[in-house]
Scaffold this motif. Structure first.
Motif: not given
Length: 96
Positions: A46-66
């Motif tokens: 769970v990451e709060l990130r920012e780029n030139e378009r603004g802030k966003f929450l990025r949620i990544t699920e990793e399981a079984h190599g996917r």
């Protein structure tokens, strides 16, 4: 009856210089805050990130190599978390 036609495919080599480049500049995200969770056989990032378009929450699920990722713009984070809370409350399984 018609004749059966066999089509021949022609493959042309492409060089890196011939590749089409995107007109959009590469966006580099800055990580403001990050948390990693391990639940059973899955890892969640769970990451709060920012780029030139603004802030966003990025949620990544990793399981079984996917990996599966969802992006929630900062303007929708409150609605997103409220929806999760409501679903859990209505189902009677909200954490105490």
């Amino acid at each position: 009856m018609g004749k059966l036609c066999k089509k021949t495919r022609i493959f042309l080599p492409f060089h890196k210089s011939a590749a089409v480049k995107s007109s959009a500049p590469e966006m580099i995200d800055d990580i403001i805050e990050a948390k990693e969770l391990r639940i059973e056989r899955k890892r969640f990032y769970v990451e709060l990130r920012e780029n030139e378009r603004g802030k966003f929450l990025r949620i990544t699920e990793e399981a079984h190599g996917r990996r599966n990722t969802i992006i929630v713009p900062s303007t929708g984070v409150d609605d997103f978390t409220a929806a999760i809370s409501e679903v859990l409350t209505n189902n009677g399984t909200a954490p105490v």
